[in-house]
Structures are given as C-alpha cells and as structure tokens.
Design an enzyme around this catalytic site. Structure first.
Site, PDB file in Angstrom:
ATOM      1  N   LYS A  69     -15.421 132.845 -16.308  1.00 19.23           N
ATOM      2  CA  LYS A  69     -14.891 132.710 -17.881  1.00 19.23           C
ATOM      3  C   LYS A  69     -15.164 131.602 -18.373  1.00 19.23           C
ATOM      4  CE  LYS A  69     -10.696 132.051 -15.507  1.00 19.23           C
ATOM      5  NZ  LYS A  69     -11.340 131.998 -14.011  1.00 19.23           N
ATOM      6  N   HIS A 197      -4.746 125.666  -8.635  1.00 19.96           N
ATOM      7  CA  HIS A 197      -5.646 125.039  -9.648  1.00 19.96           C
ATOM      8  C   HIS A 197      -4.892 123.783 -10.132  1.00 19.96           C
ATOM      9  CE1 HIS A 197      -8.464 124.189 -12.798  1.00 19.96           C
ATOM     10  NE2 HIS A 197      -8.826 125.562 -12.631  1.00 19.96           N
ATOM     11  N   GLU A 274     -13.184 126.954  -7.154  1.00 22.44           N
ATOM     12  CA  GLU A 274     -13.520 127.869  -8.501  1.00 22.44           C
ATOM     13  C   GLU A 274     -13.939 127.044  -9.499  1.00 22.44           C
ATOM     14  OE1 GLU A 274      -9.938 129.899  -9.007  1.00 22.44           O
ATOM     15  OE2 GLU A 274      -9.850 130.878  -7.218  1.00 22.44           O
TER      16      GLU A 274
END
Ligand SMILES: Cc1ncc(COP(=O)(O)O)c(C=O)c1O
Length: 460
Positions: A69, A197, A274
């Site tokens: 993304k 996250h 990530e």
C-alpha cells in the site's frame, strides 16, 4: 535474459560516480529549452536494495513483508520480489500485483483485518493462507469463505505517539483476544499467531516493547487453548529517511532485546514485519516545475526579520499538488521541504513564499510559508524522500497526470541483486564493497545514459 528488462521495468543504469541526482539534473537539462516541463520522479532502486541489507543487519531475526500500500510501483515490487522479501497485501488487487511478478502465496500475508468476502475467496483461490483478523464477524466470514486460512490475530497498540494512528481502527484488546481465540476454536479455525502495528511514523520505540509483551500474552492464551502459535508479525512503523525524529537503528536496538526476551530464538516462533515507508521513502525524489507565479505587495510591517520586512511575498504554483504526489500532506501528515535546483547566489535576497499545486482548489497548498529567493516560471524545485504514501494515493483530479517515474540503479547494486536472487541473502553481502568494470554495455537492453553510466559501491 533478466526479468528486470521487460517493458514495465526499464531503468537507467548509473555509471561510476553518478547518482540519482545527476539523472535528475540531466532530465531537467534535456527539457530546458522546451515548454514541456512536466513533474517527474527519479527513483533509485539501489536505495531499496540498501534498505534491505540494512534491515537484515539491524533485525536479523525478522523477515520483512513489504507493505504494498505504501508504494505499489511495479519496479519497487519487482525489486523486492527479486530480493526474496515477502509482501503485506491489503486487497485482491495487491495480491494480484504481487503474484503477477511470481511471488509465491507463502510469501504473502493478507494483512487487512476487515475484508470483503469476495476478496477472501480470491485469496483462498490464489493459495494465500495467512491473513489477519480482529473481530468475531471476520472469523465467521473466514470460516465460510476460506476454511484453510492461517489466521493471525491483530492486537491493538498504544499508538498515541505515532504520526498516523492505526489502532483507532484496528486491533483487539487483550480481553477481546481471549474471546476471539475461544470463538476461533469453536469454529475450528487455525490461528497461527499474533500481529500488531504501532502506527505509521512511530516516535516511541517503547511502543514496540509493550506490543511485543502483549503479543506474548496472546500467544500464551492461544497455546492454552490448543493452537499451534508460531508466527509473530511486528507490523510497520519504521522510519524511511534520515530526517525522521527517531532513527531506524534506535528502534531496532529496542526491538531486538524485547524479541529475545519474549520470543527467544529457541521458541521456534517465526518473526515477520510489514515495513512500508522504511523501504521506499528515501528512494524517490520528485522534481516539480513552476508553472505560475504571483507577487503580492505587502504593507510595511516594521519587522526586524529581513524576510518579513521585504515589501513583497511570492506565491509559486507548481505542476504537482495535494491531489497528486503531495496527498501525503493530507493523508500522511507529511511536511515537505523544497530544494532549489538552481543554487541561489550568496547575496541573493530571500522572500517569504508559499507553494501551491496546479488544481483550482484552495486546499491545494504544498508549503504555507518558506524563505526562498525570487524564482521564475520554468524553474525547478526538488522534493526528497517522496517514496512513501505519495504515488500510491495520487489522483488525476482536474486532469493533471501523475508524474512519470524514472528508475535508476547502479551496476554494483544490480549485480548484488542478481547475486541475492540466485544465492539467497547471505550475511556477508551486507558489508561488501563492490567495484565493477567500467563497461556500460548491458545485454538485457535496459535504458542507458551514456553520460551517467557505470557505478560506485554499495555501502550500507
Ligand atoms: C497493516 C499495515 N501494515 C503495514 C503498514 C505499513 O506501515 P509503515 O509504512 O509505517 O511501515 C500499514 C500502514 O498503514 C498497515 O496498515
């Protein structure tokens, strides 16, 4: 023939002593006498490679799954695919993109806790099994649409100090985590681990420590309920440029001991992350051209500040704005700083200036106020560190096209990439200082600039 020479992945091969900045200047010179001065990027894929080497040096136990993304440019995806990275995909389209360059499903995590059923089915049909969840409804959807999925429970973090908060939208509390694990057991769904996250643009590394410790609690709950918990996903949040408040290594120096404490090597837990911004921010430099200018005459202020005391302010209008690359100002809380392509003279007078995008919207302001010398229509401004959350969300509002991206890479970088592709990643590679023959000829037909051909060395 190398897979990097196909149509979508042309890049300029840098000659020894030349940098991406030289290509940028060269592109600007090429159009100097024409009116055709569109905004453009130069992206150094060697910088992405350097980041990959730096990642393994700083986080040797953590396997990166690049967050598509952040920048879904095919060249970036192909570079990271060639380096053996994994991918964090948020949607069917991102999964298709990553699979189109040959990434196997085991190297993909569908890391969006709230997914459309048809897209879960697409993941199932494509062999993608790892996916995140944080609610009971998602569990029920997955039980029906993808019973073979390997689920990763996303937990909430204290992301109050991050630039972009994510836990306002995603992540289960510890209490909810137990209920979700119990429900997963009832539904006979395979939960394999925990993800979190800390928020994008993390400014406090202690957030990672707390999240890793919380993940340990949830691991223990899962084990107690009979799940084989073997995956920890520490998400993104890592800085992508050297001007970030907190340096990458300042974060990793805190993460490593926490991992060793809560998930020691002999625990057998696989650790992934990530990272998005980390990999791409510094690789991209944007060049914009001044298309219009306004001089605003000021009333005398009597101020001592030289720039304030000047009798005029300047408004510059450039050919990319907040509806294009500078959407990062709105969506990513970015503060951007122009660099002048033409070096100002030492005695040049400075004025208070504002910089605006090309659309008809008053919101389309890039810089509210900055000191700059007087520039002219046709002059260029450069913006560094423009690779993260820029091109990915840019629109063509008002009919303004997105800037073209010119990719560059040095020959040592390319050779190192080939070596990693063939032999896998080896620890020694990271310290390597590579010097190569001066030849610019390249059998694979990659675009090639005579004035900027060959290369230097990669120092991580
Ligand atoms: C689930 C998930 N993973 C990873 C990322 C990438 O984060 P960053 O760019 O801060 O590394 C994001 C960003 O929004 C995200 O939502």
């Amino acid at each position: 023939m190398s897979s990097f020479s196909d149509e979508e992945f042309n890049f300029t091969y840098l000659d020894e002593g030349f940098t991406a900045k030289d290509i940028l200047d060269q592109k600007i010179n090429e159009v100097s006498s024409s009116d055709d001065k569109d905004a453009f990027y130069v992206a150094d894929l060697g910088d992405v490679l350097k980041k990959h080497l730096r990642w393994y040096k700083a986080l040797p136990r953590v396997f990166p799954f690049y967050a598509v993304k952040c920048n879904d440019s095919i060249a970036v995806v192909k570079t990271l695919a060639a380096l053996g990275a994994g991918f964090d995909c948020a949607s069917k389209t991102e999964i298709q993109l990553v699979q189109s360059v040959g990434v196997p499903p085991e190297r993909i995590i569908y890391a969006n806790p709230c997914k459309q059923v048809s897209q879960i089915k697409h993941a199932a049909n494509s062999g993608v099994q790892m996916m995140t969840f944080d609610s009971e409804v998602e569990l029920m959807k997955v039980a029906r649409a993808h019973p073979k999925a390997k689920l990763v429970l996303r937990i909430a973090t204290d992301d109050s100090k991050a630039v972009c908060r994510l836990s306002v939208k995603f992540g289960a509390t510890l209490k909810t985590s137990r209920l979700l694990l119990e429900r997963a057991k009832e539904l006979d769904i395979n939960v394999i681990g925990v993800s979190f996250h800390v928020g994008s643009g993390c400014t406090d590394p202690e957030t990672f420590v707390q999240a890793i410790s919380d993940a340990r609690c949830v691991f223990d709950m899962g084990i107690e309920l009979g799940f084989n918990m073997y995956l920890l996903d520490i998400g993104g949040g890592f800085p992508g440029s050297e001007d970030a408040k907190l340096k990458f290594e300042e974060i990793t120096n805190v993460i490593n001991p926490a991992l060793d404490k809560y998930f020691p090597s002999d625990s057998g837990v696989r650790i992934i992350a990530e990272p998005g911004r980390y990999y791409v921010a510094s690789a991209f430099t944007l060049a914009v051209n001044i298309i219009a200018k306004k001089v605003v005459i000021k009333e005398q202020t009597g101020s001592d500040d030289e720039e304030e005391a000047n009798d005029k302010t300047l408004m510059y209008y450039v050919n990319d704005g907040v509806y294009g690359s500078f959407n990062c100002i709105l969506y990513d809380h970015a503060h951007v700083k122009p660099i002048l392509q033409k070096r100002p003279k030492p005695d040049e007078k400075y004025y208070s200036c504002s910089i605006w995008g090309p659309t008809c919207d008053g919101l389309d302001r890039i810089v509210e106020r900055c000191p700059m010398p007087e520039l002219q229509v046709g002059d260029w401004m450069l913006f560094e560190n423009m690779g993260a959350y820029t091109v990915a969300a840019a629109s063509t509002f008002n009919g303004f096209q997105r800037p073209t991206i010119h990719y560059v890479m040095s020959r040592p970088a390319w050779q190192l990439m080939e070596q990693i592709k063939e032999q896998g990643f080896q620890a020694e590679v990271e310290e390597q200082d590579i010097t190569l023959p001066q030849s610019c000829a390249w059998e694979s037909g990659i675009e090639h600039y005579p004035a900027a051909c060959a290369s230097a060395s990669i120092n991580v």
